[in-house]
Design a protein around this motif. Structure first.
Motif, short mmCIF file in Angstrom:
data_model
loop_
_atom_site.label_atom_id
_atom_site.label_comp_id
_atom_site.label_asym_id
_atom_site.label_seq_id
_atom_site.Cartn_x
_atom_site.Cartn_y
_atom_site.Cartn_z
N ASP A 32 0.85 -1.18 0.00
CA ASP A 32 0.00 0.00 0.00
C ASP A 32 0.90 1.24 0.00
N GLU A 74 -6.06 -5.60 -7.28
CA GLU A 74 -6.02 -4.63 -6.19
C GLU A 74 -4.58 -4.32 -5.79
N GLU A 77 -3.05 -1.48 -8.20
CA GLU A 77 -3.92 -0.38 -8.62
C GLU A 77 -3.11 0.91 -8.74
N ARG A 80 -2.53 3.95 -6.03
CA ARG A 80 -2.83 3.44 -4.69
C ARG A 80 -1.72 2.55 -4.14
N THR A 81 -0.95 1.92 -5.03
CA THR A 81 0.00 0.90 -4.59
C THR A 81 1.42 1.21 -5.05
#
Length: 382
Positions: A32, A74, A77, A80-81
């Motif tokens: 993250d 996810e 992304e 975001r990452t």
């Protein structure tokens, strides 16, 4: 930035042979970007990765979808990452995911940039600093402008004792990276964003903004030695006196217009008194400053570095044999290039330096090609 050399053996040169250890094996983690929390391990095939003091660097990577974790969409992304490269359990590189292409192909393509690029997407707030420390106040203050809703950067700023005066206005839309780059162009402070494990559990990463007058460890005893014969595959020294590379007189400009424009005045190299011709260099390293002392320091540094011309050393080394980046040496450190002299009638090691080389250099960056087992330090020195 990618620096590559391909030196063809000259006549009489006996090619050097070596038996390399196994290539480096990187482990790629998705994390993250805001918290650093590890999300998954990713099966990535990267292009070469690179880091340079104070500069954002970009690269790409292919994600093999068939071997990816179920949450790979996810995990990667954009915005975001980030992905982090770990070698021998040491994080050496982080890349924010800023692009992704996926579809009918068996791979997804990721576009990655080092965290310094984030500083170009956040802006300097209103500041008026007068005679304050360049690192612990100005540098740390500019990084602080992206603390809210940011990457969670940990600021590691050491006071240098050098005082500067700077003014910034939010209405000028000056990116934090632009402001810091202008400071570095006047000589200091220097900044880089390192990645490290948050703790011994290895479940999250920290992004650490290091701010120093001069980054790295500097010593007459270098942290690492690159040797030929040894890990060095090829090297070259390029001596350059073109515009911006060589000068015996320098004038630095700052804020203002016409006669009111801040300037260092002309700073001359002692080489002129020794018979060298005058070669002028004029530039604006920092548009935010009105401090002549800062500009004079920049001009003094310029003629010290550029007086006899710039000597640029580049080398390619076998990554598996070379001193480990992130472990043996890091950005800003002193490293050495050692080339053995060529014995009379024997093997020619380096035709361009028949007497060998023993020189200490500063590592301003590096590029690492895992597929090619090639490490290319970015070096500065005499």
């Amino acid at each position: 930035m990618t620096l590559e050399l391909a030196l063809s053996p000259a006549a009489g040169v006996v090619p050097l042979t070596r038996s390399d250890p196994p290539p480096l094996v990187p482990v790629w983690y998705a994390a993250d970007a805001a918290t650093g929390a590890v999300l998954d391990e990713l099966p990535l095939v990267p292009s070469p990765i690179a880091r340079v003091v104070g500069q954002p660097m970009s690269t790409s990577a292919q994600l093999t979808i068939s071997g990816a974790p179920s949450g790979w969409i996810e995990d990667t992304e954009p915005g975001r990452t980030m992905v982090v490269c770990v070698v021998d359990e040491t994080p050496i590189w982080a890349g924010l995911v800023i692009g992704r292409a996926r579809g009918s192909a068996p791979t997804a393509a990721l576009s990655l940039v080092t965290p310094e690029a984030y500083l170009d997407r956040r802006y300097a707030s209103d500041h008026t600093w007068s005679a304050v420390d360049e690192c612990s106040v100005v540098g740390a203050g500019l990084i602080g402008d992206c603390a809210v809703d940011g990457l969670g950067l940990i600021v590691d700023a050491v006071a240098s004792g050098t005082l500067i005066s700077e003014t910034y206005a939010d209405s000028n839309d000056t990116s934090i990276l632009s402001a810091l780059t202008s400071l570095m162009q006047t000589g200091s402070p220097e900044i880089t964003i390192d990645v490290a494990w948050s703790d011994s559990t290895m479940t999250s990463f920290d992004l650490i903004a290091r701010i120093r007058h001069t980054l790295g460890v500097h010593s007459s005893t270098p942290n690492a030695v690159f040797e030929l014969p040894g890990c060095v595959i090829s090297y070259t020294q390029t001596e350059d006196y073109t515009s911006g590379k060589g000068a015996t007189a320098a004038r630095a400009y700052g804020n203002g217009e016409g006669a009111t424009r801040a300037t260092s005045g002309d700073v001359l190299s002692p080489l002129i008194a020794q018979g060298w011709p005058r070669w002028d260099h004029r530039w604006t390293p920092n548009q935010a400053t009105t401090d002549p002392a800062v500009l004079t320091a920049a001009a003094t540094q310029a003629v010290a570095v550029m007086g006899a011309g710039t000597s640029i050393w580049t080398l390619d080394a076998a990554a598996s044999q070379a001193p480990r980046v992130g472990t043996d040496w890091g950005l800003g450190d002193t490293v050495a290039l050692q080339v053995d002299p060529s014995p009379a009638g024997g093997q020619i090691i380096a035709p361009g330096h028949p007497n060998g080389v023993q020189v200490n250099l500063r590592a301003l960056g590096w590029s690492l090609d895992f597929a090619g087992n090639k490490l290319t330090p970015v070096l500065a020195g005499s």
